[in-house]
Design a protein around this motif. Structure first.
Motif, mmCIF file in Angstrom:
data_model
loop_
_atom_site.group_PDB
_atom_site.id
_atom_site.type_symbol
_atom_site.label_atom_id
_atom_site.label_comp_id
_atom_site.label_asym_id
_atom_site.label_seq_id
_atom_site.Cartn_x
_atom_site.Cartn_y
_atom_site.Cartn_z
ATOM 1 N N GLY A 71 0.809 -1.216 0.000
ATOM 2 C CA GLY A 71 0.000 0.000 0.000
ATOM 3 C C GLY A 71 0.840 1.263 0.000
ATOM 4 O O GLY A 71 0.352 2.327 -0.339
ATOM 5 N N LEU A 72 2.110 1.129 0.378
ATOM 6 C CA LEU A 72 2.986 2.297 0.415
ATOM 7 C C LEU A 72 3.635 2.569 -0.936
ATOM 8 O O LEU A 72 4.216 3.620 -1.139
ATOM 9 C CB LEU A 72 4.083 2.104 1.471
ATOM 10 C CG LEU A 72 3.597 1.864 2.897
ATOM 11 C CD1 LEU A 72 4.775 1.735 3.843
ATOM 12 C CD2 LEU A 72 2.692 2.998 3.346
ATOM 13 N N LEU A 73 3.579 1.593 -1.843
ATOM 14 C CA LEU A 73 4.198 1.773 -3.150
ATOM 15 C C LEU A 73 3.262 2.566 -4.055
ATOM 16 O O LEU A 73 2.050 2.527 -3.887
ATOM 17 C CB LEU A 73 4.488 0.402 -3.790
ATOM 18 C CG LEU A 73 5.527 -0.436 -3.059
ATOM 19 C CD1 LEU A 73 5.593 -1.822 -3.675
ATOM 20 C CD2 LEU A 73 6.883 0.229 -3.114
ATOM 21 N N PRO A 74 3.830 3.297 -5.013
ATOM 22 C CA PRO A 74 2.969 4.005 -5.959
ATOM 23 C C PRO A 74 2.049 3.017 -6.684
ATOM 24 O O PRO A 74 2.484 1.914 -7.015
ATOM 25 C CB PRO A 74 3.968 4.631 -6.944
ATOM 26 C CG PRO A 74 5.252 4.712 -6.190
ATOM 27 C CD PRO A 74 5.254 3.544 -5.257
ATOM 28 N N ASN A 75 0.816 3.406 -6.906
ATOM 29 C CA ASN A 75 -0.181 2.553 -7.552
ATOM 30 C C ASN A 75 -0.370 1.239 -6.813
ATOM 31 O O ASN A 75 -0.683 0.228 -7.417
ATOM 32 C CB ASN A 75 0.186 2.248 -9.020
ATOM 33 C CG ASN A 75 0.691 3.467 -9.751
ATOM 34 O OD1 ASN A 75 1.833 3.515 -10.175
ATOM 35 N ND2 ASN A 75 -0.157 4.459 -9.860
ATOM 36 N N GLY A 76 -0.138 1.249 -5.491
ATOM 37 C CA GLY A 76 -0.279 0.012 -4.728
ATOM 38 C C GLY A 76 -1.715 -0.346 -4.428
ATOM 39 O O GLY A 76 -1.963 -1.343 -3.766
ATOM 40 N N GLY A 77 -2.649 0.443 -4.882
ATOM 41 C CA GLY A 77 -4.058 0.132 -4.672
ATOM 42 C C GLY A 77 -4.571 0.715 -3.381
ATOM 43 O O GLY A 77 -3.825 0.990 -2.449
ATOM 44 N N GLY A 78 -5.876 0.922 -3.302
ATOM 45 C CA GLY A 78 -6.493 1.398 -2.073
ATOM 46 C C GLY A 78 -6.654 2.907 -2.024
ATOM 47 O O GLY A 78 -6.223 3.634 -2.907
ATOM 48 N N PHE A 79 -7.304 3.360 -0.946
ATOM 49 C CA PHE A 79 -7.581 4.781 -0.781
ATOM 50 C C PHE A 79 -6.375 5.500 -0.209
ATOM 51 O O PHE A 79 -5.534 4.905 0.455
ATOM 52 C CB PHE A 79 -8.760 4.975 0.188
ATOM 53 C CG PHE A 79 -10.075 4.612 -0.412
ATOM 54 C CD1 PHE A 79 -10.829 5.572 -1.063
ATOM 55 C CD2 PHE A 79 -10.569 3.321 -0.328
ATOM 56 C CE1 PHE A 79 -12.049 5.243 -1.623
ATOM 57 C CE2 PHE A 79 -11.785 2.989 -0.883
ATOM 58 C CZ PHE A 79 -12.527 3.952 -1.528
ATOM 59 N N ARG A 80 -6.294 6.792 -0.451
ATOM 60 C CA ARG A 80 -5.284 7.628 0.189
ATOM 61 C C ARG A 80 -6.014 8.659 1.041
ATOM 62 O O ARG A 80 -7.044 9.175 0.663
ATOM 63 C CB ARG A 80 -4.426 8.362 -0.847
ATOM 64 C CG ARG A 80 -3.780 7.435 -1.834
ATOM 65 C CD ARG A 80 -2.266 7.382 -1.635
ATOM 66 N NE ARG A 80 -1.698 6.309 -2.434
ATOM 67 C CZ ARG A 80 -0.901 5.380 -1.951
ATOM 68 N NH1 ARG A 80 -0.586 5.378 -0.676
ATOM 69 N NH2 ARG A 80 -0.412 4.443 -2.718
ATOM 70 N N ARG A 125 -19.697 1.885 -7.679
ATOM 71 C CA ARG A 125 -18.943 2.445 -8.806
ATOM 72 C C ARG A 125 -17.466 2.494 -8.433
ATOM 73 O O ARG A 125 -17.105 2.379 -7.260
ATOM 74 C CB ARG A 125 -19.410 3.876 -9.113
ATOM 75 C CG ARG A 125 -20.860 3.984 -9.515
ATOM 76 C CD ARG A 125 -21.033 3.442 -10.911
ATOM 77 N NE ARG A 125 -22.430 3.582 -11.346
ATOM 78 C CZ ARG A 125 -22.909 3.045 -12.456
ATOM 79 N NH1 ARG A 125 -22.113 2.326 -13.239
ATOM 80 N NH2 ARG A 125 -24.164 3.205 -12.787
ATOM 81 N N ASP A 126 -16.614 2.764 -9.438
ATOM 82 C CA ASP A 126 -15.205 3.028 -9.141
ATOM 83 C C ASP A 126 -15.083 4.397 -8.476
ATOM 84 O O ASP A 126 -15.870 5.297 -8.746
ATOM 85 C CB ASP A 126 -14.379 3.045 -10.435
ATOM 86 C CG ASP A 126 -14.255 1.656 -11.052
ATOM 87 O OD1 ASP A 126 -14.824 0.711 -10.464
ATOM 88 O OD2 ASP A 126 -13.613 1.532 -12.100
ATOM 89 N N ARG A 134 -7.239 5.047 -8.225
ATOM 90 C CA ARG A 134 -8.590 4.610 -8.526
ATOM 91 C C ARG A 134 -8.848 3.339 -7.728
ATOM 92 O O ARG A 134 -7.996 2.461 -7.664
ATOM 93 C CB ARG A 134 -8.715 4.329 -10.018
ATOM 94 C CG ARG A 134 -10.131 4.015 -10.508
ATOM 95 C CD ARG A 134 -10.102 3.795 -12.017
ATOM 96 N NE ARG A 134 -11.419 3.551 -12.576
ATOM 97 C CZ ARG A 134 -12.101 4.435 -13.312
ATOM 98 N NH1 ARG A 134 -11.586 5.614 -13.567
ATOM 99 N NH2 ARG A 134 -13.279 4.130 -13.812
ATOM 100 N N VAL A 135 -10.005 3.261 -7.109
ATOM 101 C CA VAL A 135 -10.376 2.061 -6.371
ATOM 102 C C VAL A 135 -11.608 1.482 -7.059
ATOM 103 O O VAL A 135 -12.643 2.137 -7.143
ATOM 104 C CB VAL A 135 -10.679 2.376 -4.891
ATOM 105 C CG1 VAL A 135 -11.040 1.101 -4.157
ATOM 106 C CG2 VAL A 135 -9.475 3.047 -4.242
#
Lengths: 256, 229
Positions: A71-80, A125-126, A134-135
């Motif tokens: 989750g800490l990597l760029p584009n690692g998925g999830g909300f910020r 929705r996304d 994007r989630v």
């Protein structure tokens, strides 16, 4: 092209030759600088192709990653988590209030329980943030905004809405036609759980077809206005009509 | 490895390594880098973002510390000592190849010859200068949204994010190397180093002499712009 001195084998360290060895030789430093800049430029060109692969790989990895490091990597998925203030007070059933006022016939105040008692809607929705993440397929549940507007009785001269938040700083806006869409709601639940504080709980706005900054967290006020009053990020240059894929100079796939 | 401060008898003998201007350049660049990387972490790492908030302030500090990062370097070009060291950093001689080969093979037996700067420091300086330029370029594409039409901004974010992560690792290694070598730190703090340290770590460094740019040798006049960007 200058000949490279090191093309010939240099087995023994130079025996301290009289000419100062420092500052002589191949200008590799310059090549390193230019090479790094060149790699950066190549990254810019190839990013659209690389990014899809990275996202797919890290998105898949993050679902199986017990450490949460992906989750800490760029584009690692999830909300910020984004907040514009230093700290946001926590509010729950005992002290949360949502007001509907401005150009209405009957100003209203709702408690959390009152909102929960109203008929709920569910939209999946996304979620697309204007900063790029994007989630996919995120369920939101809550009260359709149009229902709260009808309950307060919108006066004919009202053409827009200003939203305010109990973080004390954030604001947002919608036109009346935008607010009356059936995928715009006052959300109480996300991902089939009550909205947590860090996601804007207990109550946030959810505007499915727009970039996520329109979905104001920690919603506390709905004020009917004559004209659109740009919100916090819109005063700082973001688009007021923030349709996903058709605003802010971005071309993401629409979420609706 | 012997500790750098062990040759006690020679401790009093100090050799000039960095001028006041150079120490000021390093200090201000380090401070700006810390500010830039620190705000980046608070914008980017969820736990820190939740703790700190204040997104707009952080973005402003991040952008300006990043843009100002090149200013100490540019002002420093007025110093001949700095220009001479840039030239030393930019030029690689045969001894640098020996050093790099030994370092890459983790060979502790072969001597690693070095001038005023070893080959690792030279590679670090060149790569970092390029990386800072890439970060500045991609950062500007992200910030001044009108600068380029659409799609490039997502690509710029992609490059900016991954390069930031790489730079974080490299900067951590740089700081780790410094922490492991008190005499190297003393050199940047006070401007002078122990003679024994200099002879051990930088045997080819002619510390008595002025650097090539300071000498103003006519033979090198055609390559006048010392060092690289």
């Amino acid at each position: 092209m200058s000949p490279t001195p090191a093309a010939e084998p240099a087995p023994q360290p130079p025996p301290d030759p009289d000419p100062d060895p420092d500052g002589q030789g191949t200008p590799i430093g310059r090549r390193l600088v230019l090479g790094t800049v060149g790699l950066g430029a190549a990254g810019l060109v190839t990013a659209p192709y690389l990014q899809g692969g990275f996202e797919a790989f890290l998105g898949a990895a993050s679902t199986k990653d017990p450490t949460g490091l992906t989750g800490l990597l760029p584009n690692g998925g999830g909300f910020r988590y984004y907040s514009v203030t230093a700290s946001v007070p926590e509010r729950g059933p005992e002290n949360y209030r949502l007001t509907v006022d401005g150009l209405v016939d009957r100003p209203m105040t709702y408690t959390l329980d009152a909102l929960r008692a109203l008929p709920q809607t569910r939209v999946v929705r996304d979620v697309q943030c204007v900063t790029g993440w994007r989630v996919p397929g995120t369920p939101f549940e809550g009260v359709p905004l149009t229902r709260l507007l009808d309950a307060a009785g919108v006066r004919p001269e009202a053409r827009a809405i200003r939203f305010s938040c109990f973080d004390g700083a954030y604001t947002e806006s919608l036109t009346l036609p935008q607010a009356r869409r059936d995928d715009v709601m006052v959300a109480l639940r996300m991902q089939d759980k009550p909205l947590s504080h860090s996601h804007g709980g207990p109550v946030r706005l959810y505007v499915a077809p727009m970039y996520f900054y329109k979905s104001a967290k920690w919603l506390s006020g709905i004020t009917l206005t004559r004209d659109v009053e740009p919100g916090y990020w819109e005063d700082l240059g973001y688009d007021v009509d923030a349709w996903v894929g058709r605003s802010n100079g971005r071309d993401d796939a629409p979420t609706v | 490895m012997p500790r750098p401060s062990e040759p006690a008898r020679r401790r009093t003998e100090r050799i000039h390594r960095f001028s006041g201007a150079e120490r000021w350049i390093h200090r201000s660049t380090a401070a700006l880098t810390g500010l830039c990387a620190g705000t980046a972490a608070c914008l980017y790492l969820p736990a820190l973002a939740e703790l700190v908030g204040r997104r707009h302030l952080l973005v402003t500090v991040h952008v300006w510390s990043g843009l100002l990062l090149v200013v100490p370097f540019l002002l420093g070009l007025a110093s001949s000592a700095f220009r001479a060291d840039l030239r030393r950093l930019g030029r690689f001689g045969p001894h640098d190849r020996v050093w790099l080969r030994a370092a890459l093979r983790r060979d502790r037996v072969t001597r690693r010859p070095a001038g005023k700067f070893n080959a690792g420091q030279k590679v670090y300086a060149g790569w970092l200068a390029g990386a800072v330029l890439v970060m500045a370029g991609t950062g500007m594409l992200m910030w001044w949204t009108g600068l380029v039409p659409l799609v490039r901004r997502t690509a710029a974010t992609f490059v900016h994010d991954w390069l930031a992560l790489t730079m974080g690792v490299v900067l951590a290694a740089h700081i780790g190397k410094a922490l492991a070598d008190p005499e190297a730190r003393r050199g940047l703090r006070t401007g002078s180093v122990d003679r024994g340290w200099a002879e051990r770590e930088h045997p080819l460094w002619r510390h008595g002499r002025p650097g090539p740019a300071e000498r103003g040798e006519p033979a090198d006049a055609d390559r006048a712009p010392a060092g690289s960007a």
